[in-house]
Design a protein around this motif. Structure first.
Motif, PDB file in Angstrom:
ATOM      1  N   SER A  21      34.676  50.372  44.120  1.00  0.00           N
ATOM      2  CA  SER A  21      33.714  49.582  44.885  1.00  0.00           C
ATOM      3  C   SER A  21      34.360  48.951  46.112  1.00  0.00           C
ATOM      4  N   LYS A  22      33.704  49.086  47.254  1.00  0.00           N
ATOM      5  CA  LYS A  22      34.188  48.439  48.470  1.00  0.00           C
ATOM      6  C   LYS A  22      34.137  46.924  48.344  1.00  0.00           C
ATOM      7  N   ALA A  26      37.255  44.558  49.078  1.00  0.00           N
ATOM      8  CA  ALA A  26      37.109  43.542  50.122  1.00  0.00           C
ATOM      9  C   ALA A  26      37.370  42.143  49.571  1.00  0.00           C
ATOM     10  N   SER A  27      36.861  41.857  48.367  1.00  0.00           N
ATOM     11  CA  SER A  27      37.066  40.530  47.777  1.00  0.00           C
ATOM     12  C   SER A  27      38.540  40.288  47.471  1.00  0.00           C
ATOM     13  N   PHE A 174      32.401  33.590  39.550  1.00  0.00           N
ATOM     14  CA  PHE A 174      32.418  34.811  40.364  1.00  0.00           C
ATOM     15  C   PHE A 174      32.388  36.058  39.486  1.00  0.00           C
ATOM     16  N   TYR A 175      33.290  36.118  38.529  1.00  0.00           N
ATOM     17  CA  TYR A 175      33.354  37.302  37.672  1.00  0.00           C
ATOM     18  C   TYR A 175      32.194  37.340  36.674  1.00  0.00           C
ATOM     19  N   GLY A 176      31.672  36.194  36.310  1.00  0.00           N
ATOM     20  CA  GLY A 176      30.483  36.166  35.470  1.00  0.00           C
ATOM     21  C   GLY A 176      29.294  36.815  36.162  1.00  0.00           C
ATOM     22  N   GLN A 177      29.197  36.582  37.469  1.00  0.00           N
ATOM     23  CA  GLN A 177      28.109  37.210  38.227  1.00  0.00           C
ATOM     24  C   GLN A 177      28.283  38.716  38.283  1.00  0.00           C
ATOM     25  N   TRP A 178      29.527  39.169  38.301  1.00  0.00           N
ATOM     26  CA  TRP A 178      29.777  40.611  38.212  1.00  0.00           C
ATOM     27  C   TRP A 178      29.196  41.186  36.927  1.00  0.00           C
ATOM     28  N   GLY A 218      43.673  40.741  36.887  1.00  0.00           N
ATOM     29  CA  GLY A 218      44.543  41.412  37.842  1.00  0.00           C
ATOM     30  C   GLY A 218      44.543  40.733  39.202  1.00  0.00           C
ATOM     31  N   GLN A 219      43.367  40.289  39.653  1.00  0.00           N
ATOM     32  CA  GLN A 219      43.309  39.577  40.931  1.00  0.00           C
ATOM     33  C   GLN A 219      44.077  38.270  40.863  1.00  0.00           C
ATOM     34  N   LEU A 220      43.951  37.545  39.740  1.00  0.00           N
ATOM     35  CA  LEU A 220      44.706  36.302  39.587  1.00  0.00           C
ATOM     36  C   LEU A 220      46.208  36.556  39.603  1.00  0.00           C
ATOM     37  N   VAL A 221      46.631  37.637  38.973  1.00  0.00           N
ATOM     38  CA  VAL A 221      48.063  37.982  38.969  1.00  0.00           C
ATOM     39  C   VAL A 221      48.542  38.282  40.388  1.00  0.00           C
TER      40      VAL A 221
END
Length: 381
Positions: A21-22, A26-27, A174-178, A218-221
């Motif tokens: 996903s773009k 991007a995020s 944020f991730y909950g909305q995903w 992974g993003q947090l890492v």
């Protein structure tokens, strides 16, 4: 297909789809750029530090020059030297906050008001050595304070507490909305009917939560790695206790996400369309917002109080409150253990409830289901 294999396949499918996903790419770039930009901006706009030092007469020749030279390695800090007639006059200036430290050369002592500034102490010690033409190893000056340090947490502890709590809050929302959007997309495309023919609803729910949670982790890492790299490179300074306090954010992100993501998945299953997804997720989001602000207010008022202790172990508030409170106060080990046990119990109970509602919500093709309908489905099945 049952059990761990189906959960792993669903999780890998979520990871693969999101990585393509773009929006995800991007995020990720935006978050990393925001962290790096914030640190660099702080370097640009951070005013040059000035140490105000009072010294009793007589003042050795060249002391002011030596202090300025000793301060240069500390981001080109400056030293403003002020001469006083006596130690009592210097203590009055220190008490009134007009100087940061008092240098008593007659007794080789550097006095601060409430807490010792290691940088200022190093600058003063190096300058005095230079004036006296003496070399290490033993410190030239001893440090002391007029008053004992405050029991209240310092600025660094407060920053770690509330910045970590805000990071957790934003990540969970944020991730909950995903999760919500992913469930609704599958439901509207009717792909879920094919998936449910081969995978149990509970396994589908677990796989989706694990897959999206892994990407969030992974993003947090990546963010933590970037911050650690900038710290090593000297882009910004951080107190020694920062690492231990921020380390609690990682495991509590995992527990908090597992708790709230299951609720977000049920909200997505109850939604009737993509347009209705935000409305369906509002109860979970409002609960998360209420938890964040309740924790903020209680910890700001009294981090050692009974209400703070209650929020530390209560399952809905523990993921946001416990890491923040640990940076502000000494949290007993039993409260850490009890919070983990209660959150795991809440996750287990919510998964059992969600597993019953999830399949019926996914296959429901009419208008969105409300919370009462969800509760009725859970009781009947």
């Amino acid at each position: 297909m049952r059990g761990r294999r189906s959960i792993a396949l669903v999780a890998w499918r979520e990871i693969r789809e999101r990585l393509r996903s773009k929006a995800f790419i991007a995020s990720t770039v935006f978050i990393l750029a925001l962290v790096a930009g914030s640190a660099l901006l702080g370097q640009v706009i951070d005013p040059q530090e000035t140490y105000r030092v009072a010294v009793t007469k007589p003042v050795p020749e060249g002391l002011a020059t030596a202090l300025g030279r000793a301060a240069q390695p500390f981001d080109d800090a400056q030293v403003r030297l002020r001469t006083v007639d006596s130690a009592s006059a210097g203590r009055r200036l220190l008490e009134d906050g007009e100087v940061d430290a008092l240098l008593l050369l007659s007794v080789d002592r550097l006095v601060f008001r409430k807490s010792v500034d290691p940088k200022a102490a190093a600058v003063a010690d190096s300058a005095v050595r230079a004036v006296r033409n003496e070399l290490p190893p033993a410190p030239e000056l001893t440090t002391t304070t007029l008053h004992p340090p405050d029991a209240e947490p310092g600025d660094a502890a407060v920053l770690v507490a509330f910045a970590g709590s805000l990071l957790l809050f934003m990540s969970l929302a944020f991730y909950g909305q995903w999760v919500v959007n992913g469930v609704v997309e599958e439901k509207n495309s009717r792909v879920v009917e094919v998936i449910l023919s081969a995978v149990r609803p509970r396994d589908l729910l677990a796989g989706k939560v694990i897959g999206i949670g892994s990407l969030g982790f992974g993003q947090l890492v990546l963010v933590a790695g970037l911050a650690a790299g900038m710290l090593v490179a000297g882009v910004f300074d951080a107190p020694a206790e920062l690492g231990a306090d921020m380390a609690l954010v990682i495991p509590w992100f995992v527990l908090g996400f597992a708790l709230y993501a299951v609720a977000y998945a049920v909200a997505g299953a109850l939604a009737s369309s993509q347009q209705n997804a935000d409305t369906a997720a509002q109860p979970v989001t409002y609960a998360l917002v209420a938890v964040y602000f309740a924790g903020y207010v209680v910890l700001a008022e009294n981090a050692d109080g009974p209400l703070a202790s209650l929020l530390t172990v209560f399952p809905l508030t523990a993921p946001l409150v416990l890491p923040a409170r640990s940076a502000l106060a000494a949290v007993p080990l039993w409260q850490h253990a009890l919070a983990v046990i209660l959150v795991l119990g809440a996750i287990y109970a919510l998964v059992r409830f969600a597993g019953r509602v999830y399949a019926h919500g996914l296959l429901h093709g009419g208008p969105g289901l409300g919370l009462r309908a969800a509760w009725r489905i859970a009781r009947e099945h």
